[in-house]
Design a protein around this motif. Structure first.
Motif: not given
Length: 195
Positions: A167-170, A182-186
């Motif tokens: 599954i994707a994350r974002g 920042l980790g989620t945005v990256a």
């Protein structure tokens, strides 16, 4: 140990319940809601006696095979792997997935002494390679342990010729970039897709 102390200690097995909270619960049940305490006791005893793991998906059920696994309207070619029953409930509440599931009942966590053997991954292999499953969707959590579990399970199933996806994350729906870590945005940037 007195009965009060014993009951207080028993309630402390619940997540997030410390000694003071457990003590308040005990006093409330005994002083104000003995009928509720009796219902709780009976329900817990019944659950322990009658709830087991589904022979196909490993989720909790009262039957040998759960209703979801027996539902012929579900897409048996897709198998979504989740860590816990609560994760399955979240996936179901989205109404975005109509396939079947496999619940690991945990995740690989060497610091906690949980490896692939403790998760009984041989049951997952048997389920995923039954000839019906075409794609396994890994929906473990995006923690270090969840990522390690997804990687291990994904490689294990890929070597058996199965299509494996994650599954994707974002950025969350309705989320604003300035308020997202920042980790989620990256990761959202790395996993971007065409428009």
């Amino acid at each position: 140990m007195s009965l009060l102390d014993s009951l207080t200690e028993a309630l402390r097995v619940l997540p997030g319940v410390g000694p003071k909270s457990a003590q308040r619960m005990v006093y409330h049940l005994l002083q104000r809601n003995r009928e509720g305490a009796a219902r709780l006791s009976a329900a817990l005893a019944s659950a322990l006696a009658d709830i087991r793991h589904c022979g196909r998906c490993n989720n909790f059920t009262e039957a040998e095979i759960c209703e979801r696994c027996l539902n012929l309207a579900r897409d048996a070619s897709q198998l979504c792997v989740v860590e816990m029953p609560s994760d399955l409930a979240v996936m179901e509440s989205t109404h975005a997935y109509r396939g079947l599931y496999y619940v690991l009942m945990g995740r690989i966590s060497p610091l906690d002494g949980i490896g692939p053997r403790e998760l009984k991954l041989d049951k997952l292999i048997a389920r995923a390679t039954d000839g019906t499953v075409q794609e396994v969707i890994l929906a473990t959590n995006f923690t270090n342990e969840g990522e390690a579990t997804a990687h291990y399970v994904g490689e294990m199933l890929r070597t058996r010729g199965l299509k494996v996806s994650r599954i994707a994350r974002g950025v969350p729906v309705g989320g604003e970039l300035e308020h997202t870590d920042l980790g989620t945005v990256a990761q959202a940037f790395v996993e971007r897709r065409g428009w």
